[in-house]
Design a protein around this motif. Sequence first.
Motif, PDB file in Angstrom:
ATOM      1  N   ASP A  42       0.832  -1.206   0.000  1.00 24.38           N
ATOM      2  CA  ASP A  42       0.000   0.000   0.000  1.00 24.38           C
ATOM      3  C   ASP A  42       0.867   1.256   0.000  1.00 24.38           C
ATOM      4  O   ASP A  42       0.564   2.229  -0.682  1.00 24.38           O
ATOM      5  N   ALA A  43       1.952   1.243   0.762  1.00 24.35           N
ATOM      6  CA  ALA A  43       2.828   2.415   0.866  1.00 24.35           C
ATOM      7  C   ALA A  43       3.453   2.760  -0.481  1.00 24.35           C
ATOM      8  O   ALA A  43       3.511   3.929  -0.869  1.00 24.35           O
ATOM      9  N   SER A  44       3.926   1.754  -1.200  1.00 23.29           N
ATOM     10  CA  SER A  44       4.541   2.046  -2.500  1.00 23.29           C
ATOM     11  C   SER A  44       3.475   2.435  -3.515  1.00 23.29           C
ATOM     12  O   SER A  44       3.720   3.257  -4.387  1.00 23.29           O
ATOM     13  N   GLY A  45       2.267   1.888  -3.374  1.00 21.57           N
ATOM     14  CA  GLY A  45       1.176   2.200  -4.297  1.00 21.57           C
ATOM     15  C   GLY A  45       0.672   3.625  -4.189  1.00 21.57           C
ATOM     16  O   GLY A  45       0.108   4.158  -5.148  1.00 21.57           O
ATOM     17  N   VAL A  46       0.867   4.279  -3.057  1.00 24.15           N
ATOM     18  CA  VAL A  46       0.391   5.658  -2.878  1.00 24.15           C
ATOM     19  C   VAL A  46       1.537   6.661  -2.939  1.00 24.15           C
ATOM     20  O   VAL A  46       1.354   7.833  -2.622  1.00 24.15           O
ATOM     21  N   ALA A  47       2.699   6.210  -3.342  1.00 23.24           N
ATOM     22  CA  ALA A  47       3.874   7.084  -3.446  1.00 23.24           C
ATOM     23  C   ALA A  47       4.229   7.715  -2.104  1.00 23.24           C
ATOM     24  O   ALA A  47       4.560   8.893  -2.028  1.00 23.24           O
ATOM     25  N   ALA A  48       4.162   6.909  -1.050  1.00 24.65           N
ATOM     26  CA  ALA A  48       4.592   7.385   0.265  1.00 24.65           C
ATOM     27  C   ALA A  48       6.108   7.553   0.247  1.00 24.65           C
ATOM     28  O   ALA A  48       6.805   6.949  -0.568  1.00 24.65           O
ATOM     29  N   ASP A  49       6.596   8.381   1.145  1.00 28.05           N
ATOM     30  CA  ASP A  49       8.041   8.589   1.246  1.00 28.05           C
ATOM     31  C   ASP A  49       8.663   7.611   2.235  1.00 28.05           C
ATOM     32  O   ASP A  49       9.830   7.255   2.109  1.00 28.05           O
ATOM     33  N   GLY A  50       7.879   7.220   3.240  1.00 25.66           N
ATOM     34  CA  GLY A  50       8.365   6.295   4.252  1.00 25.66           C
ATOM     35  C   GLY A  50       7.252   5.388   4.712  1.00 25.66           C
ATOM     36  O   GLY A  50       6.077   5.628   4.433  1.00 25.66           O
ATOM     37  N   VAL A  51       7.652   4.339   5.435  1.00 28.71           N
ATOM     38  CA  VAL A  51       6.674   3.387   5.945  1.00 28.71           C
ATOM     39  C   VAL A  51       7.101   2.979   7.356  1.00 28.71           C
ATOM     40  O   VAL A  51       8.283   2.812   7.629  1.00 28.71           O
ATOM     41  N   VAL A  52       6.108   2.862   8.246  1.00 26.72           N
ATOM     42  CA  VAL A  52       6.370   2.439   9.619  1.00 26.72           C
ATOM     43  C   VAL A  52       6.368   0.913   9.647  1.00 26.72           C
ATOM     44  O   VAL A  52       5.432   0.276   9.152  1.00 26.72           O
ATOM     45  N   LEU A  53       7.431   0.355  10.229  1.00 28.55           N
ATOM     46  CA  LEU A  53       7.597  -1.090  10.276  1.00 28.55           C
ATOM     47  C   LEU A  53       7.916  -1.548  11.689  1.00 28.55           C
ATOM     48  O   LEU A  53       8.496  -0.802  12.471  1.00 28.55           O
ATOM     49  N   PRO A  54       7.591  -2.808  11.988  1.00 24.55           N
ATOM     50  CA  PRO A  54       8.063  -3.397  13.247  1.00 24.55           C
ATOM     51  C   PRO A  54       9.528  -3.794  13.077  1.00 24.55           C
ATOM     52  O   PRO A  54      10.102  -3.648  11.994  1.00 24.55           O
ATOM     53  N   GLY A  75      12.059   1.507  -2.471  1.00 25.94           N
ATOM     54  CA  GLY A  75      12.362   2.942  -2.469  1.00 25.94           C
ATOM     55  C   GLY A  75      11.699   3.703  -1.339  1.00 25.94           C
ATOM     56  O   GLY A  75      11.579   4.930  -1.396  1.00 25.94           O
ATOM     57  N   LEU A  76      11.258   2.986  -0.306  1.00 24.67           N
ATOM     58  CA  LEU A  76      10.612   3.617   0.845  1.00 24.67           C
ATOM     59  C   LEU A  76      11.604   3.773   1.989  1.00 24.67           C
ATOM     60  O   LEU A  76      12.414   2.875   2.228  1.00 24.67           O
ATOM     61  N   GLU A  77      11.521   4.877   2.682  1.00 24.41           N
ATOM     62  CA  GLU A  77      12.367   5.077   3.855  1.00 24.41           C
ATOM     63  C   GLU A  77      11.737   4.337   5.034  1.00 24.41           C
ATOM     64  O   GLU A  77      10.627   4.649   5.445  1.00 24.41           O
ATOM     65  N   PRO A  78      12.426   3.340   5.574  1.00 17.76           N
ATOM     66  CA  PRO A  78      11.852   2.585   6.691  1.00 17.76           C
ATOM     67  C   PRO A  78      11.993   3.341   8.017  1.00 17.76           C
ATOM     68  O   PRO A  78      13.038   3.907   8.315  1.00 17.76           O
ATOM     69  N   VAL A  79      10.906   3.334   8.780  1.00 18.94           N
ATOM     70  CA  VAL A  79      10.874   3.931  10.114  1.00 18.94           C
ATOM     71  C   VAL A  79      10.444   2.817  11.056  1.00 18.94           C
ATOM     72  O   VAL A  79       9.385   2.225  10.864  1.00 18.94           O
ATOM     73  N   VAL A  80      11.271   2.514  12.047  1.00 18.09           N
ATOM     74  CA  VAL A  80      10.953   1.396  12.930  1.00 18.09           C
ATOM     75  C   VAL A  80      10.175   1.902  14.147  1.00 18.09           C
ATOM     76  O   VAL A  80      10.569   2.868  14.781  1.00 18.09           O
TER      77      VAL A  80
END
Length: 182
Positions: free
Chosen positions: A62-74, A87-92
């Motif tokens: 979903d994050a890459s599909g909406v052209a997000a800059d980053g994604v929150v991950l566990p 190409g997403l900036e991971p945020v833990v």
Amino acid sequence: MGKLSQAIAEGDGISVLVHAQDGRSAVDAERQGADGLVAHAAASEVRAASQLPLLHLGSLDDASGVAADGVVLPVDPAAWDEARALGLEPVVRVSDSDELERALEQLDPEVFLLSPRPDAERDVLEGLLELLHDVPAGKLAIAELHDARAHDVAELERAGVDAVLVGSGDVAALVPVEPPEV
């Protein structure tokens, strides 16, 4: 450095990221001085309404599909690698010091979303400040405090938090006022 971390790192004060529910709240947040947006279900609508850096709170696809800059991950090395490949900036997201330590050992992230679990012995602000203490120098820390008030944001800024994630509302009251140039 990605667009999200660059927006957080630049400037003298704390950055304000606003959880946008839809395009209208994204436009309102941008107009009131938000430095970035956070979205989940309506991320496509939020992206279409604003070009502010967008942090996604959903799946990697979903994050890459909406052209997000980053994604929150566990704390998950496989998801971490996949985010970077997309190409997403991971945020833990970390909730306690053990999780933060695991993230440092397994991922060595540049950006942390500090999100302590509420408990009866301390309030969320105290939990955020405790977690911040364990974030190494040179890393970016985003404090998740949806019902933040101006004095909470000021306290987080004094403690060294780089950004605060807040709910939509009176964002202008939370955005630090730049001192006048002389």
